[in-house]
Enzyme design. Sequence first.
Site, PDB file in Angstrom:
ATOM      1  N   SER A 123       0.832  -1.214   0.000  1.00  0.00           N
ATOM      2  CA  SER A 123       0.000   0.000   0.000  1.00  0.00           C
ATOM      3  C   SER A 123       0.857   1.250   0.000  1.00  0.00           C
ATOM      4  CB  SER A 123      -0.853   0.086   1.264  1.00  0.00           C
ATOM      5  OG  SER A 123      -1.478  -1.100   1.549  1.00  0.00           O
ATOM      6  N   HIS A 144      -2.263  -3.484  -6.546  1.00  0.00           N
ATOM      7  CA  HIS A 144      -2.764  -3.051  -5.236  1.00  0.00           C
ATOM      8  C   HIS A 144      -4.270  -3.261  -5.158  1.00  0.00           C
ATOM      9  CE1 HIS A 144      -3.340   0.391  -2.134  1.00  0.00           C
ATOM     10  NE2 HIS A 144      -3.196  -0.771  -1.537  1.00  0.00           N
ATOM     11  N   GLU A 156      -5.139  -0.952  -8.273  1.00  0.00           N
ATOM     12  CA  GLU A 156      -4.168   0.004  -8.806  1.00  0.00           C
ATOM     13  C   GLU A 156      -3.006  -0.803  -9.382  1.00  0.00           C
ATOM     14  OE1 GLU A 156      -4.856   3.812  -5.779  1.00  0.00           O
ATOM     15  OE2 GLU A 156      -3.204   2.445  -5.378  1.00  0.00           O
ATOM     16  N   ASN A 194      -4.604   6.262  -1.644  1.00  0.00           N
ATOM     17  CA  ASN A 194      -4.096   6.641  -0.326  1.00  0.00           C
ATOM     18  C   ASN A 194      -3.499   8.039  -0.309  1.00  0.00           C
ATOM     19  OD1 ASN A 194      -4.953   4.475   1.122  1.00  0.00           O
ATOM     20  ND2 ASN A 194      -3.082   3.293   0.821  1.00  0.00           N
TER      21      ASN A 194
END
Length: 504
Positions: A123, A144, A156, A194
């Site tokens: 992450s 991801h 991702e 994120n």
Amino acid sequence: MTAIAREATVAVVGAGTMGRGIAQVAAMAGHPVRLHDNRPGAAEAACAEIAQALARLVGTRRMEAQARDAVLARLAPAESLEDLGHAALVVEAIVEDLEAKRSLFAELELLLDDEAIFATNTSSISVTAIAAGLRRPGRVVGMHFFNPAPLMRLVEVVAGLETDPAVVAAVEATARAWGKHPVRARSTPGFIVNRVARPFYGEALLLLEEGAADAATLDAVYRDCGGFRMGPLELTDLIGQDVNAAVTRSVFEAFHHDPRYRPSWLQRELVAAGRLGRKSGRGFYDYAEGAQRPAPAALPPGPPPRRVRIEGCLGYAEGLRGRIRAAGLALEEAEGPEGRIVLDGAVIRPSDGRTATERAAASGEPLLLVDLALDYAETKRLVFAAAGQAGPGALAAAAGLAAALGCEATAVEDSPGLVLLRTVAMLANEAADAVRLGVCSEAGVDEAMRLGVNYPLGPLAWARRIGLAAVVSVLDGLAAWYRDPRYRCSPWLRRAALTAHPDS
Ligand code: NAD
């Protein structure tokens, strides 16, 4: 580039929360799957949990028993890394530690074919750094997934500096073949979701630190006006205050302490107190049995206004016009240089990023600002901030209007951009900067935020709906008020606002 063949074996290393979900997804897509964990018994336990998850699907008729049996027949734990030797794709979901991931891939490089793709589910670690030092860094790519992997559609696909474009294309096609929605990202701190989500938490935490409203009120604004499934503060309680703070800190540090990602001292206090959220029984809210969630602040509903006058165009709040028309109030509509709603004792304007107090000083009006709503026709709450000069009668008049429209009225302190508008402007700013720096495409950032964290609209689509010039004005208002480079407008956004067609 095509996806890896359905008959090709997929190896998953790390049989925790994510590895288990990824193994399930790959096996359901038709691949033989080998699941390995260095904790004895963990891979077997994960296979048993996948079997239980599939049994629930069969139990609720979302899967045929025969299909379940076929999936389980393709799935097996692997005792050692040697047992993964024939995999065409390995997805690692081990501990979030650079050295651990590097040494795993270094070992796998000696065991797997040269063509095998090495995907990492990290992450927060640079994909470039994970690949560095391998004989073939070009085969390393980020894949991801989001938690829970079987349910969340976003993947991702993250390219490091050395990643072979053909590997990116193969993983993208494979994710699609697995029923996922891949979005390409460049290996940069936080990738897309994120990074772009930071202001959702950051602005709510700042508003709480400043005392703009209490936690329950802020969360209600994001849910009721913004269409978010959860408010940011209750969401951090679910994620864990420690986990959420660690992600923010990691992005902040990776961007060399850029104030845009500055962590919250209030959140640090919660962590220090052990108030980690649901898992510890208390965070912003109390999760003890029988504990009552505090109600959001609401103004007492007043009598409906005797007359309403709408002047000019209300900009992003134009939707209020239809709602007022439909309410059957005595309504007068007129041209005007600037949009405003005039009531007995109050003037309501959409926020433009300046505080109500600042604007009232110039206009002399008993001024209230109204916050953004995702859909003014549907919203069940309207949020107002009163100028210091306005007096309590102005808020009472607004509460009367809100009641006549079937909405609760909430007053927050007079902060630039209020609550939702300020947050959406900052989300759009972050999304714009991600596009500017080549992290992802404009469509990609919006898809990622809708599918990865269930935002009701992508931040850039939302900014276009509000009007890019209005969003820039909110950011400039925040920057001027706080004199904080946190609120500097992305050059991409400013340019897009200047070149946008006036009607777009
Ligand atoms: P987890 O702690 O639930 O599982 C990790 C598993 O890896 C454990 O079973 C552990 O025994 C095993 N493991 C550790 N080192 C190993 C090694 N060297 N070889 C083999 N197995 C090893 O963790 P998780 O939440 O599943 O996260 C795994 C990865 O996925 C991390 O990189 C994390 O950042 C990432 N991720 C997590 C989430 C999430 O919401 N949990 C979401 C997206 C990505």
